[in-house]
Enzyme design. Structure first.
Site, PDB file in Angstrom:
ATOM      1  N   ARG A  82      -5.732  -5.933   4.739  1.00  0.00           N
ATOM      2  CA  ARG A  82      -5.843  -6.452   6.100  1.00  0.00           C
ATOM      3  C   ARG A  82      -6.258  -5.313   7.021  1.00  0.00           C
ATOM      4  O   ARG A  82      -6.378  -4.163   6.605  1.00  0.00           O
ATOM      5  CB  ARG A  82      -4.485  -6.998   6.568  1.00  0.00           C
ATOM      6  CG  ARG A  82      -3.358  -5.969   6.408  1.00  0.00           C
ATOM      7  CD  ARG A  82      -2.079  -6.387   7.066  1.00  0.00           C
ATOM      8  NE  ARG A  82      -0.939  -5.562   6.704  1.00  0.00           N
ATOM      9  CZ  ARG A  82      -0.654  -4.377   7.208  1.00  0.00           C
ATOM     10  NH1 ARG A  82      -1.467  -3.841   8.104  1.00  0.00           N
ATOM     11  NH2 ARG A  82       0.416  -3.703   6.836  1.00  0.00           N
ATOM     12  N   GLY A 138       8.118   0.094   5.390  1.00  0.00           N
ATOM     13  CA  GLY A 138       9.408   0.730   5.159  1.00  0.00           C
ATOM     14  C   GLY A 138      10.529  -0.238   4.845  1.00  0.00           C
ATOM     15  O   GLY A 138      11.661   0.189   4.575  1.00  0.00           O
ATOM     16  N   LYS A 148      11.354   1.089  -3.873  1.00  0.00           N
ATOM     17  CA  LYS A 148      10.445   0.385  -2.981  1.00  0.00           C
ATOM     18  C   LYS A 148      10.326  -1.072  -3.397  1.00  0.00           C
ATOM     19  O   LYS A 148      10.244  -1.382  -4.585  1.00  0.00           O
ATOM     20  CB  LYS A 148       9.052   1.034  -3.010  1.00  0.00           C
ATOM     21  CG  LYS A 148       9.034   2.470  -2.540  1.00  0.00           C
ATOM     22  CD  LYS A 148       7.689   3.125  -2.746  1.00  0.00           C
ATOM     23  CE  LYS A 148       6.652   2.602  -1.809  1.00  0.00           C
ATOM     24  NZ  LYS A 148       5.380   3.378  -1.890  1.00  0.00           N
ATOM     25  N   GLU A 202      -3.827   3.430   0.676  1.00  0.00           N
ATOM     26  CA  GLU A 202      -2.879   4.456   1.101  1.00  0.00           C
ATOM     27  C   GLU A 202      -2.559   5.388  -0.065  1.00  0.00           C
ATOM     28  O   GLU A 202      -2.275   4.936  -1.178  1.00  0.00           O
ATOM     29  CB  GLU A 202      -1.607   3.809   1.644  1.00  0.00           C
ATOM     30  CG  GLU A 202      -1.874   2.873   2.813  1.00  0.00           C
ATOM     31  CD  GLU A 202      -0.627   2.557   3.622  1.00  0.00           C
ATOM     32  OE1 GLU A 202       0.458   3.027   3.244  1.00  0.00           O
ATOM     33  OE2 GLU A 202      -0.756   1.851   4.637  1.00  0.00           O
ATOM     34  N   HIS A 238      10.206   5.618   7.523  1.00  0.00           N
ATOM     35  CA  HIS A 238       9.053   5.073   6.800  1.00  0.00           C
ATOM     36  C   HIS A 238       8.138   4.239   7.690  1.00  0.00           C
ATOM     37  O   HIS A 238       7.301   3.494   7.186  1.00  0.00           O
ATOM     38  CB  HIS A 238       9.514   4.236   5.599  1.00  0.00           C
ATOM     39  CG  HIS A 238      10.440   4.960   4.691  1.00  0.00           C
ATOM     40  ND1 HIS A 238      10.065   6.068   3.958  1.00  0.00           N
ATOM     41  CD2 HIS A 238      11.756   4.758   4.405  1.00  0.00           C
ATOM     42  CE1 HIS A 238      11.097   6.488   3.252  1.00  0.00           C
ATOM     43  NE2 HIS A 238      12.124   5.733   3.503  1.00  0.00           N
TER      44      HIS A 238
END
Length: 645
Positions: A296, A165, A158, A274, A234
């Site tokens: 945000r 994604g 990542k 998340e 993603h």
């Protein structure tokens, strides 16, 4: 409260902010690139300022031009929306230095959460569980490969500065690591200007659950969770709140962890924490881990607004103007269930490739919340994200919300570009989705069932011919100008010819003959019915017809004269670009031998990379593009030598 704000964004989020600002009596200033001069958000705002040409780097990412527009128009604050500059700490600092208010968290908080490796270290110190992985500064391929083996495959690569994604690769086997790392770093560099990556353990049955948080710099609250597990490549497709299968113990644990994350950075404004949860045996308080924090407003924020009754944009403006949090934690409640679907201009059977086109026809149903930044007649360009709208269904129960959303998708009408409507309709009716048994791999596993692959039914072909023959305000109106008895209509679906003969049959009917069989058609208020079947509606353009069949699907037919059509430059020997984009990498040279499936060219569209492969074994005769070149859809990229014989 502010008197005037500038919105440093475009599309549906700009329109969304304008709606709330108008309700609060706050004037708005829009900014636009040359590609958006006639856009919906420009028309809605009280004032609008041009900030540059179409490329985002020269317009919506041009912080200096945006700040100057705010100062010139007397705006007191800048709302960044999401994407573009919304998570750029340098921009937040520049806004403050200009004497303006940034409607969002502090630059310090953005920086703390902006790099995934540093954010995970911070979360560990705050007592928030994190996914096993490597977040170190040594970015050498050897070290990263070694760490991947230590963590154990499958793993995720990542981008540390990433999102959506981009710069992300799943790797199941060590032999694929080097190639995946190279692609992830190149994509991360192009999207974020930073090619650093981290390595994470890949959870085999993952649920993507996120928590909406809100702070005022002193206190923070959560507004419960959203489930965003239904993803492709993603990218989120359908989001809902609350999460299916959520237990009280799990909700308490995950929401309290999210608030700890926000408090760790003195968070102010709207944010989303998340998490990834292991759903192999249901949701459990001990099996969820922090992934990242988005500093945000999220694309999917409407589902939280729907289930809590809170206007998150209003909260953003109030807190940014110096007011405290509007509500305490104990005042927040879940009231119902909401499900959101993202409607995109994209070619689903071709691998969800972004599409372009002018919206010749656009109609949304009543009964659901629709967030959109486009109108009928607007163009979906290759410059920006191809989202057309978000449809949000609200109901007392999850089952009712899914039924309501499915019906709304069936009643949505888009002509002028291909969309993911049929895919979304199939997804909300998937038996595992209805049962709440969702995870991030569901779409990939069941893609064949979700993507229409067969030819259109005869009813759709017949209705396409009827629409091509004349406008719908009188069946075959103008039809008699061609011949009083019958007319042949030649259609093509994916270059497959479809010949149909039409004859009048009463004031609102027709007789259709195709494939040696004759059918009767009658037009009602809901469209054409062929025999006793379901109703089909259609929209005709000069060279094509779009047929809407509700849950049966949507089909696009070409009805231009084949003699007027340019000869297709592509074929078995030529690999063409499937969409407008930028050539990121050319991986072959003239004279090079290739095998079927070998990667030839990498094209970037909407900041996502698409590798195009050799259609067969052969030898490269000619490379027709160069790295850095902008190409149109259908542009030939690589030609192979003709096969012998």
């Amino acid at each position: 409260m502010f008197q005037r704000i500038l919105i440093a964004n475009r599309g549906e989020i700009a329109c969304r902010v304008i709606d709330t600002a108008r309700r609060l009596g706050v004037e708005t200033v829009a900014v636009y690139s040359d590609a958006d001069a006639e856009a919906r958000h420009v028309a809605m705002a009280d004032r609008a300022v041009r900030i540059g040409p179409p490329p985002a780097a020269e317009s919506y990412l041009n912080g200096a031009a945006i700040i100057e527009a705010a100062r010139a128009t007397g705006a007191q604050a800048i709302h960044p929306g999401y994407g573009f500059l919304s998570e750029n700490p340098d921009f937040a600092e520049a806004v403050a230095a200009a004497g303006l208010v940034f409607v969002g968290p502090s630059a310090k908080a953005i920086r703390a959460m902006g790099l995934k490796d540093a954010a995970k270290a911070l979360m560990e110190r705050a007592g928030v569980p994190v996914v096993p992985g490597y977040h170190g500064e040594d970015q050498s391929p050897e070290r990263l490969s070694r760490e991947a083996r230590r963590i154990g495959y499958p793993i995720l690569i990542k981008a540390v500065a990433g999102g959506g994604g981009k710069g992300m690769r799943r790797v199941d086997d060590p032999s694929r690591f080097a190639e995946a790392l190279e692609g992830a770093k190149r994509e991360a560099k192009g999207a974020f200007g930073n090619d650093a990556v981290l390595i994470e353990k890949y959870v085999s049955t993952p649920r993507h659950i996120e928590v909406q948080v809100f702070g005022d710099g002193i206190h923070a609250v959560h507004l419960f969770e959203r489930d965003c597990s239904l993803q492709r490549r993603h990218q989120k497709v359908i989001e809902e709140a609350p999460a299916p299968g959520m237990t009280p113990a799990m909700r308490t644990a995950i929401c309290e962890a999210a608030v700890r994350a926000a408090m760790a950075v003195g968070y102010s404004g709207a944010g989303t924490v998340e998490f990834i949860a292991d759903a192999s045996d249901g949701l459990h308080p001990s099996r969820f881990w922090f992934m990242e924090m988005n500093t945000r407003l999220q694309v999917e924020h409407p589902v939280t607004e729907a289930v809590t009754g809170v206007d998150l944009v209003e909260w953003q403006l109030r807190v940014a103007s110096g007011e405290p949090l509007p509500r305490r934690q104990e005042d927040l409640r879940l009231h119902c269930h909401a499900v959101e679907a993202r409607l995109y201009a994209e070619d689903v059977p071709a691998g969800f490739l972004p599409a372009t086109g002018r919206l010749a026809h656009l109609r949304f149903p009543g009964g659901v919340r629709v967030e959109t930044g486009v109108r009928e007649g607007d163009e979906i360009t290759p410059w920006y994200d191809p989202m057309i709208a978000k449809l949000v269904a609200l109901a007392p129960t999850r089952a009712e919300a899914l039924v309501k959303l499915g019906r709304a998708l069936d009643e949505t009408r888009v002509a002028g570009c291909v969309t993911n409507l049929g895919f979304l309709s199939a997804l909300v009716r998937h038996e595992r989705v209805r049962a709440g048994e969702v995870d991030t791999g569901l779409i990939a596993r069941d893609l064949d069932r979700l993507v229409p692959s067969g030819p259109p039914p005869p009813e759709a072909v017949a209705v396409a011919a009827l629409a091509a023959a004349g406008p719908a305000d009188g069946p075959l109106a103008g039809f008699h100008l061609w011949t009083p008895l019958s007319r042949r209509v030649d259609l093509r679906w994916k270059d497959e010819p479809q010949a149909v003969t039409l004859a009048l049959a009463g004031p609102r009917g027709a007789r259709i003959t195709m494939d040696g069989r004759t059918r009767e058609a009658a037009r009602g208020e809901d469209g054409w019915r062929i025999g006793s079947g379901a109703a089909f509606d259609a929209v005709a353009e000069p060279t094509r017809v779009t047929v809407f069949g509700g849950r049966e699907g949507t089909w696009v037919f070409d009805h231009s004269d084949p003699l007027d059509r340019d000869v297709d430059a592509t074929g078995h020997d030529v690999t063409a670009s499937p969409m407008p984009g930028l050539v990121r990498a050319v991986l072959v040279a003239a004279g090079q031998a290739v095998a079927k499936g070998d990667r030839l060219v990498v094209v970037e569209a909407m900041k996502m990379e698409h590798a195009l492969s050799a259609p067969r074994d052969g030898r490269v005769a000619e490379v027709l593009v160069a790295e850095g070149e902008q190409v149109e859809a259908g542009a030939p990229l690589v030609r192979l030598e003709a096969e012998d014989g």
